[in-house]
Design an enzyme around this catalytic site. Structure first.
Site, PDB file in Angstrom:
ATOM      1  N   GLU A  75       8.802 -15.762 -91.891  1.00  0.00           N
ATOM      2  CA  GLU A  75       8.935 -17.262 -92.145  1.00  0.00           C
ATOM      3  C   GLU A  75      10.245 -17.536 -92.700  1.00  0.00           C
ATOM      4  O   GLU A  75      10.604 -16.881 -93.575  1.00  0.00           O
ATOM      5  CB  GLU A  75       7.895 -17.684 -92.965  1.00  0.00           C
ATOM      6  N   GLU A 135       1.311 -13.982 -97.791  1.00  0.00           N
ATOM      7  CA  GLU A 135       1.707 -14.466 -98.884  1.00  0.00           C
ATOM      8  C   GLU A 135       0.683 -14.220 -99.865  1.00  0.00           C
ATOM      9  O   GLU A 135       0.173 -15.402-100.663  1.00  0.00           O
ATOM     10  CB  GLU A 135       2.429 -15.819 -98.797  1.00  0.00           C
TER      11      GLU A 135
HETATM   12  C1  GBH Z   1       4.524 -20.954 -96.591  1.00  0.00           C
HETATM   13  O1  GBH Z   1       4.395 -20.834 -98.101  1.00  0.00           O
HETATM   14  C2  GBH Z   1       3.376 -20.616 -95.770  1.00  0.00           C
HETATM   15  O2  GBH Z   1       2.856 -19.325 -95.405  1.00  0.00           O
HETATM   16  C3  GBH Z   1       2.905 -21.739 -94.906  1.00  0.00           C
HETATM   17  O3  GBH Z   1       1.522 -21.656 -94.283  1.00  0.00           O
HETATM   18  C4  GBH Z   1       3.449 -22.834 -95.158  1.00  0.00           C
HETATM   19  O4  GBH Z   1       3.152 -23.914 -94.141  1.00  0.00           O
HETATM   20  C5  GBH Z   1       5.015 -22.807 -95.265  1.00  0.00           C
HETATM   21  O5  GBH Z   1       5.247 -21.872 -96.040  1.00  0.00           O
HETATM   22  C6  GBH Z   1       5.618 -24.215 -95.812  1.00  0.00           C
HETATM   23  O6  GBH Z   1       5.209 -24.468 -96.957  1.00  0.00           O
HETATM   24  O7  GBH Z   1       9.554 -25.062-106.395  1.00  0.00           O
HETATM   25  O8  GBH Z   1      11.442 -25.831-105.090  1.00  0.00           O
HETATM   26  O9  GBH Z   1      11.368 -23.510-105.703  1.00  0.00           O
HETATM   27  C7  GBH Z   1       5.481 -21.261 -98.680  1.00  0.00           C
HETATM   28  C8  GBH Z   1       5.429 -20.978-100.249  1.00  0.00           C
HETATM   29  C9  GBH Z   1       6.068 -21.736-102.287  1.00  0.00           C
HETATM   30  C10 GBH Z   1       7.792 -21.487-100.809  1.00  0.00           C
HETATM   31  C11 GBH Z   1       6.627 -22.816-102.924  1.00  0.00           C
HETATM   32  C12 GBH Z   1       8.721 -22.448-101.840  1.00  0.00           C
HETATM   33  C13 GBH Z   1       8.848 -23.128-103.934  1.00  0.00           C
HETATM   34  C14 GBH Z   1       9.815 -24.198-103.744  1.00  0.00           C
HETATM   35  N1  GBH Z   1       6.369 -21.734-100.767  1.00  0.00           N
HETATM   36  N2  GBH Z   1       8.241 -22.521-102.788  1.00  0.00           N
HETATM   37  S1  GBH Z   1      10.713 -24.596-105.401  1.00  0.00           S
END
Ligand code: GBH
Length: 449
Positions: free
Chosen positions: A352, A169
């Site tokens: 993921e 990411e």
């Molecule tokens: C991943 O990132 C990571 O790779 C991992 O390390 C982490 O533990 C896992 O996910 C869980 O967080 O604002 O409601 O639209 C995830 C990246 C960024 C995904 C924010 C969801 C927005 C949700 N995330 N995103 S929202």
């Protein structure tokens, strides 16, 4: 949740679970490991919601044998781990630290002995602190340092890791780490963070070449994607949707697949040196897709610093993180990738997919998580539907094996198939673990159904 039986997946479909080093290992000073940007960040007051750090996390560094047994019991064909750069090169440069490599060497052998393919991510956000002190990913030299680290790691593990992933990411690392300051290294540069995109991609391309000198296994990158839902029917809403799509879904994919960068306001192209775009487009074998949810977008309010507004999507159940549970978004995303990149798109693995809920043991010590079962059921059916749509999806990795240290949210968000009681480090498989075990077993060629 559908009552129809789970459809079959193609023979050889890869069933996996994912974790990352800093979220589970702990042992942050063991065997020569030095601080990463996340150790530093967690020490500065107010950065982590519960004031915790990854110092102990799930103590996986000392409990890996028990955790490999959990993987074997689940019956997954693959396990996606990440390697901590500051264990391999404590200062981010120079010779490899043999004790750091030894840990992953043992882990990889344990996985192979258990019949689980090791999938290794080289960079899941834990930059050695000395490299950040020299400018971090804003500094071009970090890309070269990353390739050197990749080379040293592959020299030891390249004969046994079955799939390499360079970066996890890079969009989130750039935007939350360098743009908004809510992740390490905690810098708030907004659109001045774009060099971080270019240097990560350059590091990726150089690392692909370095990996190939030692490893015959396929090489991938794990990008996060979110299908964009435009809310509103003004031209400005559509333009906002396109701007968000370029930033979130195309910035780290167009150049990888040979198209150069999309049009992005505020991107200063002077960081791009001659030859860089060719390096970045070094062919990869697999595109890793991390999917959590779709994003609602509409035109920005007057005076907003951003070219779009992000709007919560109605009509979906929500996780403990308040993210919408939208399996239809995964099918839509996979279709978007195929339609956008056509023949340039490599085979995909979902590296993921998962959800956080407030899981806790009941009086009998059991942990029931029916919401996670419904989540996985829906997302697996969405993958199957995308395969039927003609998208080449080869695997699905659940985030995550264990409840773990969720970055700025500390220990407050539980994503595991296995519950962790952090006070005692007791692991308790949740009901979703048993459910997934049965789904995987039923998908084996020759199984009863
Ligand atoms: C991943 O990132 C990571 O790779 C991992 O390390 C982490 O533990 C896992 O996910 C869980 O967080 O604002 O409601 O639209 C995830 C990246 C960024 C995904 C924010 C969801 C927005 C949700 N995330 N995103 S929202």
């Amino acid at each position: 949740m559908s009552t129809a039986p789970m459809p079959q997946f193609p023979t050889g479909f890869r069933w996996g679970v994912s974790t990352s080093a800093h979220q589970i290992e702990g042992a942050t000073t063991a065997d020569g490991r030095a601080p990463s940007i996340w150790d530093t960040f967690a020490r500065s007051p107010g950065r982590i919601s519960d004031g915790s750090s990854g110092e102990v996390a799930c103590d996986h560094y000392h409990r890996h044998t028990e955790d490999v047994a959990l993987l074997a019991g689940l019956g997954v064909s693959a396990y996606r781990l990440s390697i901590a750069w500051p264990r391999i090169q404590p200062t981010g440069a120079g010779p490899a630290n043999p004790a750091g490599l030894d840990f992953y060497d043992r882990l990889v052998d344990e996985l192979l002995a258990a019949g689980v393919d090791p999938v290794a991510t080289l960079y899941h956000w834990d930059l050695p602190q000395p490299l950040e002190d020299a400018g971090g990913w804003l500094h071009r030299d970090t890309a070269a340092r990353f390739a050197e680290y990749a080379e040293k790691t592959a020299a030891r593990l390249g004969d046994r890791v079955r799939l390499w992933i360079t970066l996890n990411e890079p969009f989130i690392h750039m935007s939350l780490g360098y743009g908004m300051g809510v992740h390490a290294p905690g810098r708030m540069l907004l659109f001045d963070a774009f060099p971080v995109a270019h240097h990560q991609l350059l590091g990726h391309g150089l690392a692909v070449a370095a990996l190939r000198t030692h490893a015959a296994s396929p090489v991938a990158i794990a990008n996060n994607y979110s299908p964009v839902r435009v809310l509103g029917d003004r031209d400005a809403d559509r333009a906002a949707g396109a701007a968000y799509e370029a930033l979130h879904n195309r910035l780290f994919t167009d150049p990888l697949l040979g198209r150069g960068y999309p049009e992005l306001p505020g991107f200063d192209p002077s960081v791009i040196h001659p030859g860089d775009l060719d390096t970045i487009a070094t062919p990869i074998d697999v595109l890793g897709v991390n999917y959590y949810n779709p994003t609602g977008v509409r035109a920005a309010e007057e005076g907003s610093p951003l070219p779009f507004d992000l709007v919560p999507l109605d009509g979906y159940p929500r996780t403990a993180f308040d993210w919408p549970v939208a399996p239809d978004g995964l099918r839509e995303l996979l279709g978007w990738l195929r339609d956008t990149y056509g023949d340039a798109l490599p085979p995909i693995e979902i590296t993921e997919s998962g959800c956080a809920y407030d899981d806790a043991p009941d009086a009998d010590g059991q942990v029931a998580d029916p919401e996670r079962i419904a989540y996985l059921d829906g997302h697996l059916r969405a993958v199957r539907a995308a395969i039927d749509d003609g998208v080449d999806v080869r695997g699905y990795f659940v985030w995550s094996l264990l409840d773990n240290w969720e970055w700025a949210e500390g220990f407050t968000k539980r994503f595991g198939l296995v519950h962790v009681d952090y006070a005692t480090q007791t692991r308790t498989p949740k009901s979703s673990y048993t459910w997934l075990r049965d789904v995987i077993a039923a998908s084996r060629p020759g199984s009863a159904r």
